[in-house]
Design an enzyme around this catalytic site. Structure first.
Site, short mmCIF file in Angstrom:
data_model
loop_
_atom_site.label_atom_id
_atom_site.label_comp_id
_atom_site.label_asym_id
_atom_site.label_seq_id
_atom_site.Cartn_x
_atom_site.Cartn_y
_atom_site.Cartn_z
N ARG A 1 0.82 -1.21 0.00
CA ARG A 1 0.00 0.00 0.00
C ARG A 1 0.86 1.27 0.00
O ARG A 1 0.44 2.30 -0.53
CB ARG A 1 -0.94 0.00 1.21
CG ARG A 1 -2.15 -0.89 0.97
CD ARG A 1 -3.09 -0.89 2.14
NE ARG A 1 -4.40 -1.42 1.75
CZ ARG A 1 -5.32 -1.85 2.60
NH1 ARG A 1 -5.08 -1.83 3.90
NH2 ARG A 1 -6.48 -2.30 2.16
N LYS B 1 -14.00 -11.53 6.91
CA LYS B 1 -15.08 -10.59 7.21
C LYS B 1 -16.34 -11.04 6.48
O LYS B 1 -16.78 -10.43 5.50
CB LYS B 1 -14.68 -9.18 6.78
CG LYS B 1 -13.48 -8.65 7.54
CD LYS B 1 -13.10 -7.28 6.98
CE LYS B 1 -11.73 -6.85 7.38
NZ LYS B 1 -11.15 -5.90 6.42
N GLY C 1 -6.75 -6.03 1.24
CA GLY C 1 -5.45 -5.82 1.88
C GLY C 1 -4.75 -7.14 2.15
O GLY C 1 -3.57 -7.32 1.80
N GLY D 1 -12.68 -4.05 1.00
CA GLY D 1 -14.04 -3.58 1.28
C GLY D 1 -14.49 -2.56 0.25
O GLY D 1 -15.64 -2.60 -0.23
P1 ADP Z 1 -9.04 -9.02 2.61
O1 ADP Z 1 -8.23 -8.12 3.49
O2 ADP Z 1 -8.25 -9.58 1.48
O3 ADP Z 1 -10.33 -8.40 2.19
P2 ADP Z 1 -10.14 -10.34 4.94
O4 ADP Z 1 -9.63 -9.23 5.77
O5 ADP Z 1 -11.59 -10.52 4.81
O6 ADP Z 1 -9.45 -10.32 3.49
O7 ADP Z 1 -9.63 -11.73 5.49
C1 ADP Z 1 -8.27 -12.05 5.66
C2 ADP Z 1 -8.10 -12.97 6.82
O8 ADP Z 1 -8.97 -14.08 6.70
C3 ADP Z 1 -6.71 -13.55 6.92
O9 ADP Z 1 -6.07 -12.95 8.02
C4 ADP Z 1 -6.95 -15.05 7.12
O10 ADP Z 1 -6.16 -15.58 8.17
C5 ADP Z 1 -8.42 -15.10 7.48
N1 ADP Z 1 -9.07 -16.38 7.19
C6 ADP Z 1 -9.16 -17.03 6.01
N2 ADP Z 1 -9.80 -18.19 6.14
C7 ADP Z 1 -10.14 -18.31 7.43
C8 ADP Z 1 -10.82 -19.31 8.19
N3 ADP Z 1 -11.25 -20.43 7.63
N4 ADP Z 1 -10.99 -19.08 9.51
C9 ADP Z 1 -10.53 -17.94 10.06
N5 ADP Z 1 -9.91 -16.96 9.41
C10 ADP Z 1 -9.70 -17.14 8.10
MG MG Z 2 -8.35 -7.64 5.57
#
Ligand code: ADP
Ligand code: MG
Length: 401
Positions: free
Chosen positions: A34, A199, A358, A382
């Site tokens: 970033r 999320k 992210g 998001g």
């Molecule tokens: P992004 O930032 O790409 O939008 P998120 O913030 O929604 O993604 O999610 C990222 C997190 O999701 C990572 O830290 C990962 O460890 C967690 N994650 C992925 N699969 C699982 C799972 N089955 N249980 C708990 N956490 C998970």
């Molecule tokens: Mg995230």
């Protein structure tokens, strides 16, 4: 929207709202994507003789200073990337900020401390946010919005501040929006969307809109378990959003009616406890089970090897791919295989591939993949999702007028 080129920045204080919310582990930046993404905007303003005041949030402090969320390490890294010193203000609108900004010569850069150390930044109260935006406005003559990862937030520095200063859109946001337009207007098919991450409630909403656009939706990460539960399977102690089950059932039904294929994992990597992502200690009770056979008490932490093969197959012929959210807890090597497999499938694809989020973007780099092999790596998860949902993003709307 005005661009930076439309602003007369020489000798003027230009506030750049960036998204420097990078992952940190004990004060060390684990992925600087970033920072690198917004550096060209800052460099351009420096080149043109602006006094550049950069501001961002980091993490989720509670409206007051909290050293673990300090932007100090980011100031140092930004300085390295720009190849010039970046003065760091130890507060956001206080004595340090005022003095640091006042001391800027033309072409110099300062980074303010975390915007969210001030309750006004994220306040739901318009007056409280407005008062904070007034203070920020006192530090600058012009505003450049370039924090793409935060444009879906109605926050003081994102939404209220541009109303108070002549403003323009930064190059990063302009690029990001250009890519998202390509995903919403004339999409080349098959259009495959991969959703994962943690999320769940943030991400379930986007499916509604995608049902009318995508050809295939692959579900991984923490969202899997709400889908499996909706299908009547045991999910143990995995991430679950019970209240979303009716919504998910509705999506599955609508998918069937409209010919949108939902692809769920067929096997899951589990453990009885959440892995230690800091020490990366080996997982003693690692196991792979069928997606319909998660034992009570177990945590589903990644998609299994058969699912990796299935997902790769479903991505092979894609002409357009949007991926948001890791397939598992990739921060621990035992649960990174699903995310690695999807990343590889995107690299192997000859379609237009977009990674948003992210953590997803960080995962691609932390796992050692070459980021130039993707069509685009977005700095906002998001924000991208809300754009694809068709929502009005406050930070983009604020830059319109
Ligand atoms: P992004 O930032 O790409 O939008 P998120 O913030 O929604 O993604 O999610 C990222 C997190 O999701 C990572 O830290 C990962 O460890 C967690 N994650 C992925 N699969 C699982 C799972 N089955 N249980 C708990 N956490 C998970
Ligand atoms: Mg995230």
């Amino acid at each position: 929207m005005k661009t930076i080129e439309d602003l007369d920045v020489a000798g003027r204080r230009v506030f750049v709202r960036a998204d420097l919310n990078v992952p940190l582990s004990g004060g060390t930046i684990t992925d600087d994507g970033r920072i690198r993404a917004v550096a060209p905007t800052i460099a351009k303003l420096v080149e043109r003789g602006a006094k550049v005041v950069v501001a961002s949030h980091l993490g989720r402090p509670k409206g007051e200073p909290d050293p673990q969320f300090s932007l100090a390490p980011v100031a140092a890294r930004l300085g390295e990337i720009l190849g010039r010193p970046v003065a760091f203000a130890t507060d956001t609108v206080g004595e340090s900020a005022k003095a640091t900004v006042a001391a800027l010569a033309d072409g110099e850069v300062t980074l303010l401390e975390n915007l969210r150390f001030n309750a006004g930044e994220t306040s739901k109260d318009d007056a409280e946010r407005g008062a904070f935006a007034d203070e920020l406005a006192g530090l600058a003559d012009l505003y450049v919005g370039d924090g793409f990862g935060a444009v879906h937030r109605k926050h003081a520095s994102v939404f209220d501040l541009p109303a108070r200063l002549p403003h323009a859109v930064g190059d990063l946001i302009a690029t990001e929006v250009g890519v998202l337009k390509r995903l919403t207007e004339e999409v080349e098919r098959p259009y495959v969307v991969v959703l994962g991450g943690s999320k769940v409630s943030d991400k379930v909403g986007v499916i509604d809109n995608l049902l009318g656009k995508a050809d295939r939706i692959l579900i991984g990460g923490g969202m899997v378990y709400t889908f499996l539960k909706a299908q009547g399977h045991e999910v143990g102690s995995s991430l679950l959003q019970e209240d979303q089950i009716p919504t998910v059932l509705d999506y599955l039904k609508r998918g069937e009616e409209s010919g949108v294929e939902f692809v769920l994992p067929v096997d899951i990597a589990i453990s009885g406890t959440f892995p230690d992502t800091r020490t990366q200690a080996p997982v003693e009770d690692f196991a792979v089970v069928g997606a319909d056979g998660i034992p009570a008490g177990a945590l589903g932490l990644d998609i299994g090897p058969s699912s990796c093969a299935l997902f790769a197959e479903k991505l092979a012929d894609a002409k357009t791919v949007f991926w948001n959210g890791p397939m598992g807890v990739f921060e621990h090597p035992a649960f990174a295989d699903g995310t690695r497999a999807v990343t590889q499938a995107l690299i192997d694809s000859d379609g237009f591939t977009v990674v948003g989020g992210g953590d997803s973007a960080a995962a691609v780099r932390i796992l050692g993949f070459d980021e130039t092999k993707f069509g685009h790596i977005s700095t906002g998860g998001g924000a991208s999702l809300e754009y694809l949902e068709g929502k009005t993003l406050p930070g983009l709307a604020a830059l319109e007028g």
